[in-house]
Design a protein around this motif. Structure first.
Motif, PDB file in Angstrom:
ATOM      1  N   ARG A 121      22.773  35.922   8.317  1.00  0.00           N
ATOM      2  CA  ARG A 121      22.230  36.607   7.542  1.00  0.00           C
ATOM      3  C   ARG A 121      20.688  36.662   7.296  1.00  0.00           C
ATOM      4  NH1 ARG A 121      27.354  35.530   3.930  1.00  0.00           N
ATOM      5  NH2 ARG A 121      28.292  37.312   3.952  1.00  0.00           N
ATOM      6  N   ALA A 122      20.012  35.471   7.486  1.00  0.00           N
ATOM      7  CA  ALA A 122      18.516  35.396   7.663  1.00  0.00           C
ATOM      8  C   ALA A 122      18.136  36.354   8.502  1.00  0.00           C
ATOM      9  CB  ALA A 122      18.105  34.079   7.795  1.00  0.00           C
ATOM     10  N   ILE A 123      18.589  36.385   9.809  1.00  0.00           N
ATOM     11  CA  ILE A 123      17.965  37.333  10.803  1.00  0.00           C
ATOM     12  C   ILE A 123      18.095  38.556  10.574  1.00  0.00           C
ATOM     13  CG2 ILE A 123      17.855  35.153  12.470  1.00  0.00           C
ATOM     14  CD1 ILE A 123      20.345  36.668  14.038  1.00  0.00           C
ATOM     15  N   ALA A 124      19.572  38.964  10.013  1.00  0.00           N
ATOM     16  CA  ALA A 124      19.654  40.365   9.762  1.00  0.00           C
ATOM     17  C   ALA A 124      18.814  40.918   8.719  1.00  0.00           C
ATOM     18  CB  ALA A 124      20.976  40.488   9.047  1.00  0.00           C
ATOM     19  N   CYS A 125      18.441  40.156   7.490  1.00  0.00           N
ATOM     20  CA  CYS A 125      17.687  40.349   6.704  1.00  0.00           C
ATOM     21  C   CYS A 125      16.318  40.628   7.174  1.00  0.00           C
ATOM     22  CB  CYS A 125      17.766  39.521   5.265  1.00  0.00           C
ATOM     23  SG  CYS A 125      19.154  39.467   4.408  1.00  0.00           S
ATOM     24  N   GLU A 126      15.818  39.654   8.142  1.00  0.00           N
ATOM     25  CA  GLU A 126      14.355  39.808   8.633  1.00  0.00           C
ATOM     26  C   GLU A 126      14.374  41.269   9.559  1.00  0.00           C
ATOM     27  OE1 GLU A 126      11.231  37.409  11.215  1.00  0.00           O
ATOM     28  OE2 GLU A 126      13.144  36.381  10.735  1.00  0.00           O
ATOM     29  N   MET A 127      15.307  41.550  10.013  1.00  0.00           N
ATOM     30  CA  MET A 127      15.677  42.810  10.876  1.00  0.00           C
ATOM     31  C   MET A 127      15.393  43.993   9.746  1.00  0.00           C
ATOM     32  SD  MET A 127      15.836  44.293  14.004  1.00  0.00           S
ATOM     33  CE  MET A 127      14.335  45.419  13.236  1.00  0.00           C
ATOM     34  N   HIS A 128      16.136  43.765   8.706  1.00  0.00           N
ATOM     35  CA  HIS A 128      16.354  44.817   7.898  1.00  0.00           C
ATOM     36  C   HIS A 128      14.755  45.118   7.186  1.00  0.00           C
ATOM     37  CE1 HIS A 128      17.272  46.829   3.715  1.00  0.00           C
ATOM     38  NE2 HIS A 128      18.351  47.440   4.481  1.00  0.00           N
ATOM     39  N   SER A 129      14.141  44.157   6.914  1.00  0.00           N
ATOM     40  CA  SER A 129      12.864  44.389   6.203  1.00  0.00           C
ATOM     41  C   SER A 129      11.537  44.459   6.724  1.00  0.00           C
ATOM     42  CB  SER A 129      12.769  43.251   4.920  1.00  0.00           C
ATOM     43  OG  SER A 129      12.658  42.120   5.425  1.00  0.00           O
ATOM     44  N   GLY A 130      11.575  43.750   8.020  1.00  0.00           N
ATOM     45  CA  GLY A 130      10.538  43.390   8.779  1.00  0.00           C
ATOM     46  C   GLY A 130      10.281  44.386  10.184  1.00  0.00           C
ATOM     47  N   PHE A 131       9.199  43.771  10.845  1.00  0.00           N
ATOM     48  CA  PHE A 131       9.073  44.462  12.363  1.00  0.00           C
ATOM     49  C   PHE A 131       8.547  45.770  12.163  1.00  0.00           C
ATOM     50  CE2 PHE A 131      12.517  41.369  12.808  1.00  0.00           C
ATOM     51  CZ  PHE A 131      11.898  40.660  13.589  1.00  0.00           C
ATOM     52  N   ALA A 132       7.710  46.012  11.161  1.00  0.00           N
ATOM     53  CA  ALA A 132       6.866  47.553  11.072  1.00  0.00           C
ATOM     54  C   ALA A 132       6.300  48.161  12.118  1.00  0.00           C
ATOM     55  CB  ALA A 132       6.020  47.460   9.950  1.00  0.00           C
ATOM     56  N   ALA A 133       5.612  47.199  12.806  1.00  0.00           N
ATOM     57  CA  ALA A 133       4.755  47.826  13.974  1.00  0.00           C
ATOM     58  C   ALA A 133       5.760  48.057  15.068  1.00  0.00           C
ATOM     59  CB  ALA A 133       3.835  46.746  14.251  1.00  0.00           C
ATOM     60  N   LEU A 134       6.746  47.255  15.490  1.00  0.00           N
ATOM     61  CA  LEU A 134       7.662  47.397  16.300  1.00  0.00           C
ATOM     62  C   LEU A 134       8.458  48.900  15.990  1.00  0.00           C
ATOM     63  CD1 LEU A 134      10.270  45.302  17.884  1.00  0.00           C
ATOM     64  CD2 LEU A 134      11.079  47.499  17.287  1.00  0.00           C
ATOM     65  N   ARG A 135       9.007  49.154  14.709  1.00  0.00           N
ATOM     66  CA  ARG A 135       9.601  50.301  14.340  1.00  0.00           C
ATOM     67  C   ARG A 135       8.520  51.584  14.873  1.00  0.00           C
ATOM     68  NH1 ARG A 135      13.862  48.771  11.427  1.00  0.00           N
ATOM     69  NH2 ARG A 135      13.597  46.706  10.416  1.00  0.00           N
ATOM     70  N   ARG A 136       7.201  51.405  14.415  1.00  0.00           N
ATOM     71  CA  ARG A 136       6.340  52.503  14.405  1.00  0.00           C
ATOM     72  C   ARG A 136       6.094  52.886  15.919  1.00  0.00           C
ATOM     73  NH1 ARG A 136       2.819  50.217  11.566  1.00  0.00           N
ATOM     74  NH2 ARG A 136       1.517  49.136  13.264  1.00  0.00           N
ATOM     75  N   GLU A 137       5.606  51.747  16.708  1.00  0.00           N
ATOM     76  CA  GLU A 137       5.405  52.077  18.192  1.00  0.00           C
ATOM     77  C   GLU A 137       6.458  52.432  19.054  1.00  0.00           C
ATOM     78  OE1 GLU A 137       2.367  49.581  20.007  1.00  0.00           O
ATOM     79  OE2 GLU A 137       1.440  49.103  18.220  1.00  0.00           O
ATOM     80  N   LEU A 138       7.487  51.674  18.842  1.00  0.00           N
ATOM     81  CA  LEU A 138       8.885  51.890  19.583  1.00  0.00           C
ATOM     82  C   LEU A 138      10.061  52.673  18.729  1.00  0.00           C
ATOM     83  CD1 LEU A 138       7.194  49.162  20.701  1.00  0.00           C
ATOM     84  CD2 LEU A 138       9.390  48.682  21.685  1.00  0.00           C
TER      85      LEU A 138
END
Length: 211
Positions: A98-115
């Motif tokens: 659940r922790a890593i799923a929530c981290e994926m859900h709310s984070g990694f903005a730069a990855l989402r933007r560039e990739l």
């Protein structure tokens, strides 16, 4: 008898959030109706609000309920059809999932933007910027730690395929599309995601889409 669930999604070429619940449903063998809305067409905004109060995809319609957010949809699928099997049975593993799923859900903005997901992308290997490179390293660290601690029972993050894998499957596809070089353990996990029949089905459908 319960009605067939309806999953409202965006284009398979671009909609990483739509892939997550779609993949969990397919992998679990749950029958559902797929309703696809074209993200970049003018009518998208007027169509999506008929199904999703947030004005975004995905949305799951079932037995009078509307669930309009990816992680909430995964939880609904887990509780309604999987009897809890979407998350690991062991308490510490389940907390990690659940922790890593929530981290994926709310984070990694730069990855989402560039990739940003584009399954029809062809061309040179991407050299990510500093922030995106940090996001990529964080994903690889999460994968390595989770596989080492909990993944002994199979090729996925917690051995068997589950909700956490559904959350990270679009990232695996991003790494493929952008030619991101991966260490062997991470590449093995990406290969396991790519080998899923549902992923092959999604990618084949994306290849036939036209904007």
């Amino acid at each position: 008898m319960s009605e067939l669930p309806v999953l409202v999604i965006g284009d398979k070429t671009y909609s990483s959030w739509s892939l997550r619940p779609w993949l969990l449903l397919r992998q679990a063998g749950i029958a559902f109706e797929e309703r696809l809305l074209w993200l970049h067409r003018p009518e998208f905004r007027s169509e999506v609000v008929r199904y999703s109060p947030s004005g975004r995809v995905p949305a799951l319609l079932h037995d009078g309920a509307v669930i309009w957010e990816s992680l909430a949809i995964l939880e609904y699928i887990n509780e309604t059809w999987l009897q809890g099997r979407g998350w690991p049975a062991e308490r510490k593993a389940r907390a990690q999932a659940r922790a890593i799923a929530c981290e994926m859900h709310s984070g990694f903005a730069a990855l989402r933007r560039e990739l940003s997901l584009n399954l029809r992308r062809h061309g040179s290997v991407l050299q990510p910027g500093h922030d995106a490179a940090q996001d990529i390293q964080r994903v690889l660290t999460l994968w390595q730690d989770t596989r080492t601690r909990f993944g002994g029972g199979g090729p996925f993050l917690f051995g068997a395929f589950g909700c956490a894998d559904a959350m990270y499957a679009p990232v695996a596809l991003r790494f493929v599309v952008y030619g991101i070089a991966l260490p062997p353990p991470a590449q093995a996990y990406v290969d396991a995601i790519l080998a899923l029949p549902a992923i092959a089905e999604w990618r084949a459908a994306a290849a036939l889409e036209k904007d």
